[in-house]
Structures are given as structure tokens and as C-alpha cells.
Motif scaffolding. Structure first.
Motif, PDB file in Angstrom:
ATOM      1  N   THR A   1      -5.528   8.318   5.902  1.00  0.00           N
ATOM      2  CA  THR A   1      -6.043   7.386   4.906  1.00  0.00           C
ATOM      3  C   THR A   1      -5.097   7.410   3.719  1.00  0.00           C
ATOM      4  OG1 THR A   1      -8.308   7.817   5.628  1.00  0.00           O
ATOM      5  CG2 THR A   1      -8.024   6.776   3.482  1.00  0.00           C
ATOM      6  N   LEU A   2      -4.532   6.246   3.417  1.00  0.00           N
ATOM      7  CA  LEU A   2      -3.567   6.123   2.325  1.00  0.00           C
ATOM      8  C   LEU A   2      -4.303   5.668   1.078  1.00  0.00           C
ATOM      9  CD1 LEU A   2      -0.842   4.152   4.325  1.00  0.00           C
ATOM     10  CD2 LEU A   2      -1.127   6.626   4.147  1.00  0.00           C
ATOM     11  N   HIS A   3      -4.348   6.527   0.072  1.00  0.00           N
ATOM     12  CA  HIS A   3      -5.011   6.210  -1.183  1.00  0.00           C
ATOM     13  C   HIS A   3      -3.968   5.682  -2.163  1.00  0.00           C
ATOM     14  CE1 HIS A   3      -8.744   8.138   0.062  1.00  0.00           C
ATOM     15  NE2 HIS A   3      -7.987   9.082   0.574  1.00  0.00           N
TER      16      HIS A   3
ATOM     17  N   CYS B   1       0.837  -1.201   0.000  1.00  0.00           N
ATOM     18  CA  CYS B   1       0.000   0.000   0.000  1.00  0.00           C
ATOM     19  C   CYS B   1       0.872   1.250   0.000  1.00  0.00           C
ATOM     20  CB  CYS B   1      -0.921  -0.015   1.215  1.00  0.00           C
ATOM     21  SG  CYS B   1      -1.912   1.467   1.402  1.00  0.00           S
ATOM     22  N   ILE B   2       1.885   1.275   0.845  1.00  0.00           N
ATOM     23  CA  ILE B   2       2.761   2.443   0.938  1.00  0.00           C
ATOM     24  C   ILE B   2       3.553   2.648  -0.348  1.00  0.00           C
ATOM     25  CG2 ILE B   2       4.782   3.362   2.147  1.00  0.00           C
ATOM     26  CD1 ILE B   2       3.634   2.121   4.709  1.00  0.00           C
ATOM     27  N   LEU B   3       3.979   1.564  -0.973  1.00  0.00           N
ATOM     28  CA  LEU B   3       4.767   1.684  -2.196  1.00  0.00           C
ATOM     29  C   LEU B   3       3.945   2.155  -3.391  1.00  0.00           C
ATOM     30  CD1 LEU B   3       7.069  -1.442  -1.869  1.00  0.00           C
ATOM     31  CD2 LEU B   3       7.683   0.967  -1.543  1.00  0.00           C
ATOM     32  N   SER B   4       2.619   2.016  -3.330  1.00  0.00           N
ATOM     33  CA  SER B   4       1.782   2.454  -4.454  1.00  0.00           C
ATOM     34  C   SER B   4       0.920   3.667  -4.095  1.00  0.00           C
ATOM     35  CB  SER B   4       0.897   1.299  -4.929  1.00  0.00           C
ATOM     36  OG  SER B   4       0.007   0.894  -3.916  1.00  0.00           O
ATOM     37  N   LEU B   5       1.381   4.478  -3.143  1.00  0.00           N
ATOM     38  CA  LEU B   5       0.638   5.666  -2.706  1.00  0.00           C
ATOM     39  C   LEU B   5       0.456   6.677  -3.832  1.00  0.00           C
ATOM     40  CD1 LEU B   5       1.997   6.830   0.767  1.00  0.00           C
ATOM     41  CD2 LEU B   5      -0.304   6.161   0.197  1.00  0.00           C
TER      42      LEU B   5
ATOM     43  N   ASP C   1      -6.797  -1.323  -2.286  1.00  0.00           N
ATOM     44  CA  ASP C   1      -5.685  -1.318  -1.352  1.00  0.00           C
ATOM     45  C   ASP C   1      -5.674  -0.115  -0.424  1.00  0.00           C
ATOM     46  OD1 ASP C   1      -4.744  -3.678  -2.407  1.00  0.00           O
ATOM     47  OD2 ASP C   1      -3.387  -2.698  -3.822  1.00  0.00           O
ATOM     48  N   THR C   2      -6.661   0.772  -0.519  1.00  0.00           N
ATOM     49  CA  THR C   2      -6.731   1.951   0.348  1.00  0.00           C
ATOM     50  C   THR C   2      -6.776   1.498   1.797  1.00  0.00           C
ATOM     51  OG1 THR C   2      -7.821   3.261  -1.339  1.00  0.00           O
ATOM     52  CG2 THR C   2      -8.096   3.983   0.922  1.00  0.00           C
ATOM     53  N   LEU C   3      -6.002   2.194   2.641  1.00  0.00           N
ATOM     54  CA  LEU C   3      -5.810   1.773   4.029  1.00  0.00           C
ATOM     55  C   LEU C   3      -5.824   2.987   4.948  1.00  0.00           C
ATOM     56  CD1 LEU C   3      -4.895  -0.714   5.794  1.00  0.00           C
ATOM     57  CD2 LEU C   3      -2.582   0.021   5.322  1.00  0.00           C
ATOM     58  N   THR C   4      -6.362   2.827   6.138  1.00  0.00           N
ATOM     59  CA  THR C   4      -6.335   3.885   7.141  1.00  0.00           C
ATOM     60  C   THR C   4      -5.447   3.437   8.291  1.00  0.00           C
ATOM     61  OG1 THR C   4      -8.551   4.629   6.551  1.00  0.00           O
ATOM     62  CG2 THR C   4      -7.709   5.310   8.695  1.00  0.00           C
ATOM     63  N   ILE C   5      -4.488   4.289   8.667  1.00  0.00           N
ATOM     64  CA  ILE C   5      -3.577   3.984   9.771  1.00  0.00           C
ATOM     65  C   ILE C   5      -3.651   5.081  10.817  1.00  0.00           C
ATOM     66  CG2 ILE C   5      -1.994   2.603   8.372  1.00  0.00           C
ATOM     67  CD1 ILE C   5      -0.144   5.034   8.237  1.00  0.00           C
ATOM     68  N   SER C   6      -3.277   4.730  12.030  1.00  0.00           N
ATOM     69  CA  SER C   6      -3.246   5.700  13.132  1.00  0.00           C
ATOM     70  C   SER C   6      -1.893   6.379  13.161  1.00  0.00           C
ATOM     71  CB  SER C   6      -3.496   4.980  14.450  1.00  0.00           C
ATOM     72  OG  SER C   6      -3.400   5.882  15.515  1.00  0.00           O
ATOM     73  N   LEU C   7      -1.879   7.680  13.387  1.00  0.00           N
ATOM     74  CA  LEU C   7      -0.623   8.429  13.454  1.00  0.00           C
ATOM     75  C   LEU C   7      -0.069   8.493  14.864  1.00  0.00           C
ATOM     76  CD1 LEU C   7      -1.455  11.453  11.135  1.00  0.00           C
ATOM     77  CD2 LEU C   7      -0.127   9.415  10.589  1.00  0.00           C
ATOM     78  N   TYR C   8      -0.897   8.320  15.884  1.00  0.00           N
ATOM     79  CA  TYR C   8      -0.444   8.469  17.256  1.00  0.00           C
ATOM     80  C   TYR C   8      -0.636   7.213  18.046  1.00  0.00           C
ATOM     81  CZ  TYR C   8      -0.642  13.331  15.874  1.00  0.00           C
ATOM     82  OH  TYR C   8      -0.466  14.504  15.216  1.00  0.00           O
TER      83      TYR C   8
END
Length: 76
Positions: free
Chosen positions: A61-63, A46-50, A69-76
Motif C-alpha cells: 500500500t503506497l501512502h 502516486c509513486i512520485l509523492s510517496l 491518491d493512496t494506492l495498493t499494488i501487487s508485488l508478485y
């Protein structure tokens, strides 16, 4: 508000909904680098195809190129 960050030699647009975005942008870079090194294969791909990132509160939210493959991650 739209800002560009440089990640993996690509310029990626980041959309932030809150005014205090400097802290969130710094944390985003840390989290993306950490997940790229220690994350599961699904997160790494997911990160490599941002193509863009949307930050709302403490979540990013990483598009990606592939919408599934869109993903939501926590920053804190």
C-alpha cells in the motif's frame, strides 16, 4: 517492523508485517521502478509523492501526501 528504503533520492519508511521481508523489499524496488517507467499517469503521480509504504503479504500500500491518491499494488 519499520525499514527505510532510498527511492528517487528520498528516504521512505516501509512497514512490513511479516518476518521474511528481504524478498518483499527487493521486489518493492523492482515494482516501483517498473511502474514509474511504464505505469499510467495516476500510478506515476502516486509513486512520485510517496511518504510511506506498508507491505502486507504480497501487496504494498503506497501512502502519499494526498490521502486520496493512496494506492495498493501487487508485488508478485
Amino acid at each position: 517492523m519499520r525499514t527505510l528504503i532510498s527511492f528517487q533520492n528520498k528516504s521512505i519508511p516501509v512497514y512490513v508485517t511479516e518476518q521474511n521481508n528481504k524478498k518483499a523489499l527487493d521486489k518493492l524496488g523492482e515494482v516501483l521502478n517498473r511502474k514509474l517507467l511504464t505505469g499510467k499517469n495516476a500510478v506515476k503521480s502516486c509513486i512520485l509523492s510517496l511518504i510511506s509504504v506498508e507491505i502486507t503479504g504480497s501487496e504494498a500500500t503506497l501512502h502519499t501526501i494526498n490521502e486520496k491518491d493512496t494506492l495498493t499494488i501487487s508485488l508478485y
